[in-house]
Scaffold this motif. Structure first.
Motif, PDB file in Angstrom:
ATOM      1  N   PHE A  31     -35.686 -41.678  86.363  1.00  0.00           N
ATOM      2  CA  PHE A  31     -36.662 -42.350  85.511  1.00  0.00           C
ATOM      3  C   PHE A  31     -36.791 -43.822  85.903  1.00  0.00           C
ATOM      4  O   PHE A  31     -37.910 -44.369  85.986  1.00  0.00           O
ATOM      5  CB  PHE A  31     -36.252 -42.222  84.049  1.00  0.00           C
ATOM      6  CG  PHE A  31     -37.124 -42.990  83.084  1.00  0.00           C
ATOM      7  CD1 PHE A  31     -38.361 -42.494  82.721  1.00  0.00           C
ATOM      8  CD2 PHE A  31     -36.695 -44.202  82.561  1.00  0.00           C
ATOM      9  CE1 PHE A  31     -39.175 -43.202  81.830  1.00  0.00           C
ATOM     10  CE2 PHE A  31     -37.493 -44.907  81.671  1.00  0.00           C
ATOM     11  CZ  PHE A  31     -38.730 -44.410  81.307  1.00  0.00           C
ATOM     12  N   GLY A  32     -35.665 -44.476  86.172  1.00  0.00           N
ATOM     13  CA  GLY A  32     -35.689 -45.872  86.593  1.00  0.00           C
ATOM     14  C   GLY A  32     -36.460 -46.058  87.892  1.00  0.00           C
ATOM     15  O   GLY A  32     -37.217 -47.031  88.046  1.00  0.00           O
ATOM     16  N   GLU A  33     -36.292 -45.122  88.828  1.00  0.00           N
ATOM     17  CA  GLU A  33     -37.042 -45.190  90.088  1.00  0.00           C
ATOM     18  C   GLU A  33     -38.543 -45.064  89.836  1.00  0.00           C
ATOM     19  O   GLU A  33     -39.345 -45.790  90.443  1.00  0.00           O
ATOM     20  CB  GLU A  33     -36.567 -44.083  91.028  1.00  0.00           C
ATOM     21  CG  GLU A  33     -35.126 -44.229  91.479  1.00  0.00           C
ATOM     22  CD  GLU A  33     -34.614 -42.996  92.210  1.00  0.00           C
ATOM     23  OE1 GLU A  33     -35.392 -42.019  92.328  1.00  0.00           O
ATOM     24  OE2 GLU A  33     -33.452 -43.008  92.665  1.00  0.00           O
TER      25      GLU A  33
ATOM     26  N   ALA B 100     -44.879 -28.247  89.797  1.00  0.00           N
ATOM     27  CA  ALA B 100     -43.638 -28.706  90.427  1.00  0.00           C
ATOM     28  C   ALA B 100     -43.603 -28.355  91.917  1.00  0.00           C
ATOM     29  O   ALA B 100     -43.010 -29.091  92.719  1.00  0.00           O
ATOM     30  CB  ALA B 100     -42.429 -28.098  89.715  1.00  0.00           C
ATOM     31  N   ALA B 101     -44.237 -27.256  92.298  1.00  0.00           N
ATOM     32  CA  ALA B 101     -44.254 -26.877  93.717  1.00  0.00           C
ATOM     33  C   ALA B 101     -44.888 -27.958  94.575  1.00  0.00           C
ATOM     34  O   ALA B 101     -44.495 -28.152  95.737  1.00  0.00           O
ATOM     35  CB  ALA B 101     -45.015 -25.563  93.891  1.00  0.00           C
ATOM     36  N   TYR B 102     -45.882 -28.664  94.046  1.00  0.00           N
ATOM     37  CA  TYR B 102     -46.513 -29.765  94.780  1.00  0.00           C
ATOM     38  C   TYR B 102     -45.589 -30.976  94.897  1.00  0.00           C
ATOM     39  O   TYR B 102     -45.694 -31.739  95.854  1.00  0.00           O
ATOM     40  CB  TYR B 102     -47.766 -30.249  94.039  1.00  0.00           C
ATOM     41  CG  TYR B 102     -48.984 -29.403  94.153  1.00  0.00           C
ATOM     42  CD1 TYR B 102     -49.264 -28.691  95.313  1.00  0.00           C
ATOM     43  CD2 TYR B 102     -49.892 -29.326  93.106  1.00  0.00           C
ATOM     44  CE1 TYR B 102     -50.402 -27.919  95.410  1.00  0.00           C
ATOM     45  CE2 TYR B 102     -51.038 -28.565  93.190  1.00  0.00           C
ATOM     46  CZ  TYR B 102     -51.301 -27.864  94.352  1.00  0.00           C
ATOM     47  OH  TYR B 102     -52.436 -27.109  94.440  1.00  0.00           O
ATOM     48  N   ARG B 103     -44.775 -31.196  93.908  1.00  0.00           N
ATOM     49  CA  ARG B 103     -44.090 -32.477  93.771  1.00  0.00           C
ATOM     50  C   ARG B 103     -42.656 -32.466  94.310  1.00  0.00           C
ATOM     51  O   ARG B 103     -42.254 -33.368  95.013  1.00  0.00           O
ATOM     52  CB  ARG B 103     -44.080 -32.902  92.304  1.00  0.00           C
ATOM     53  CG  ARG B 103     -45.472 -33.002  91.693  1.00  0.00           C
ATOM     54  CD  ARG B 103     -46.354 -33.980  92.460  1.00  0.00           C
ATOM     55  NE  ARG B 103     -47.673 -34.112  91.917  1.00  0.00           N
ATOM     56  CZ  ARG B 103     -48.001 -34.871  90.871  1.00  0.00           C
ATOM     57  NH1 ARG B 103     -47.068 -35.556  90.235  1.00  0.00           N
ATOM     58  NH2 ARG B 103     -49.251 -34.943  90.456  1.00  0.00           N
ATOM     59  N   CYS B 104     -41.874 -31.463  93.940  1.00  0.00           N
ATOM     60  CA  CYS B 104     -40.463 -31.473  94.355  1.00  0.00           C
ATOM     61  C   CYS B 104     -39.925 -30.065  94.574  1.00  0.00           C
ATOM     62  O   CYS B 104     -38.740 -29.894  94.826  1.00  0.00           O
ATOM     63  CB  CYS B 104     -39.617 -32.203  93.322  1.00  0.00           C
ATOM     64  SG  CYS B 104     -39.774 -31.565  91.646  1.00  0.00           S
TER      65      CYS B 104
ATOM     66  N   VAL C 154     -42.673 -37.768  91.518  1.00  0.00           N
ATOM     67  CA  VAL C 154     -42.034 -36.872  92.480  1.00  0.00           C
ATOM     68  C   VAL C 154     -40.515 -36.856  92.323  1.00  0.00           C
ATOM     69  O   VAL C 154     -39.834 -36.148  93.060  1.00  0.00           O
ATOM     70  CB  VAL C 154     -42.386 -37.265  93.938  1.00  0.00           C
ATOM     71  CG1 VAL C 154     -43.869 -37.112  94.212  1.00  0.00           C
ATOM     72  CG2 VAL C 154     -41.923 -38.694  94.244  1.00  0.00           C
ATOM     73  N   GLN C 155     -39.989 -37.603  91.370  1.00  0.00           N
ATOM     74  CA  GLN C 155     -38.536 -37.709  91.209  1.00  0.00           C
ATOM     75  C   GLN C 155     -37.988 -36.399  90.626  1.00  0.00           C
ATOM     76  O   GLN C 155     -38.170 -36.105  89.444  1.00  0.00           O
ATOM     77  CB  GLN C 155     -38.195 -38.897  90.307  1.00  0.00           C
ATOM     78  CG  GLN C 155     -38.365 -40.255  90.957  1.00  0.00           C
ATOM     79  CD  GLN C 155     -39.824 -40.648  91.170  1.00  0.00           C
ATOM     80  OE1 GLN C 155     -40.705 -40.187  90.466  1.00  0.00           O
ATOM     81  NE2 GLN C 155     -40.069 -41.507  92.144  1.00  0.00           N
TER      82      GLN C 155
END
Length: 377
Positions: free
Chosen positions: A188-190, A168-172, A204-205
């Motif tokens: 999820f829709g994005e 998660a540290a990499y993504r958000c 990355v959401q």
């Protein structure tokens, strides 16, 4: 310096190596930097202290001059399995705990193949964001993804896993929040729109990642399953400000999660004192000391090792290499780790902080015994 050569290490965090081990100079160099621009392999890696040290050390194991081309020629005479056996045996490695989510499994030796070739035990963990991405790509309904995600995390040890891992540290970022289902559905829709446009997904959401992570935490806590978190230093795509382990406080404070051992990877570099502090106050938090990645020189490694031992109990510290791509990383991490832990403990003996018997106990805890206890080997 204490001699720790006879302690067979448990490498608490590393990755599989590539099937293709024939290397030219630029390809080999590229594995010893987190930078992705080709300028680094061409112009800069061979001017780093760590890489210069590595070539000198490899010249001893390959019985050749400490010249880059000579080292590469000597290592290229080995096939991949022979190279693994040579280096793992020389490093006195007992166990490799592998994150099999990266690199791509089809490009790498499997844990079973590594174990057979190297003659050491292997164990493997489940990379949560990789599982999330696969499910979001394959399924168009949010509820289906959540249900399949929970099912995939049932009876983890029965499935052969010894731990979970989050990037998660990499993504958000590590400030993992509680989001409503409605907020997660929007995220999820994005993500699904990206899948439909591109056919692939780098998730990355944040509301979706955090929502699924809390599902994973509940499963892990019920099963007393350890979870590793990438913290601090990492690939060039990470925002280091979001990798500070202090962001995890909200998760650490949840009483229902405290049966889930948490391992903070990469000594949270450069937030090493902060990560060690968390291991010093939370009973379920452990602190990983990585001696291959980040690729810093000996004095810097001595500094973070000294910080960790100065702040956290030795019973909360674990050795790793974070070795990846080439087996030299497994070997170099073990060589470097033993030498630096031995040097720092010897300094503490000289300062009359501990005696020699306590120093050897601390070394055994860090290099193998803590990992054996946490991962239930």
């Amino acid at each position: 310096m204490l001699d720790l050569q006879n302690i067979a290490v448990v490498d608490n965090h590393c990755h599989p190596i590539l099937l293709e081990q024939q290397m030219d100079v630029l390809r080999f160099r590229s594995y010893f930097t987190e930078a992705t621009h080709p300028d680094f392999a061409q112009k800069h890696v061979h001017h780093t202290v760590y890489y210069v040290w590595l070539l000198r050390q490899l010249s001893t194991i390959y019985a050749c001059p400490p010249v880059e081309e000579e080292v590469l020629a000597a290592r290229n005479r080995f096939q991949g399995t022979a190279l693994l056996a040579h280096l793992v045996g020389a490093a006195n490695i007992d166990t490799l705990i592998l994150d099999i989510g990266h690199p791509l499994p089809e490009q790498c030796f499997s844990p079973q193949a590594i174990q057979q070739a190297a003659g050491c035990r292997t164990a493997h963990m489940l990379r949560l964001e990789t599982l999330m991405e696969r499910l979001v790509i394959e399924h168009s309904e949010f509820d289906t993804v959540v249900e399949l995600f929970k099912q995939a995390l049932q009876d983890l040890r029965g499935q052969g896993y010894c731990a979970l891992k989050s990037i998660a540290a990499y993504r958000c970022g590590l400030e993992i929040r509680e989001w409503s289902k409605d907020e997660a559905v929007v995220a999820f829709g994005e993500a699904r729109q990206i899948v439909q446009r591109q056919g692939t997904l780098r998730l990355v959401q944040k509301p979706l990642i955090d929502y699924l992570l809390h599902c994973a935490f509940r499963q892990a806590a019920q099963q007393h399953m350890p979870i590793q978190f990438h913290t601090g230093y990492g690939d060039s795509d990470t925002d280091m400000r979001l990798g500070n382990p202090l962001h995890l406080r909200a998760v650490l404070e949840v009483s229902d999660y405290q049966t889930m051992p948490i391992i903070l990877l990469h000594e949270s570099y450069p937030y090493s004192q902060l990560g060690a502090y968390l291991a010093a106050i939370y009973p379920h938090v452990y602190f990983d000391l990585s001696y291959m990645i980040p690729m810093v020189e000996k004095l810097e490694m001595c500094a973070f090792t000294r910080q960790a031992l100065s702040v956290a109990p030795a019973s909360k510290l674990m050795y790793s290499s974070d070795g990846i791509h080439v087996p030299e990383m497994y070997w170099a991490g073990a060589v470097r780790g033993r030498a630096i832990i031995g040097q720092v403990l010897q300094e503490m003996i000289a300062a009359d902080e501990i005696d020699q018997e306590q120093a050897y106990l601390f070394a055994r805890l860090i290099l193998r015994e803590n990992a054996c206890a946490v991962y239930k080997f």
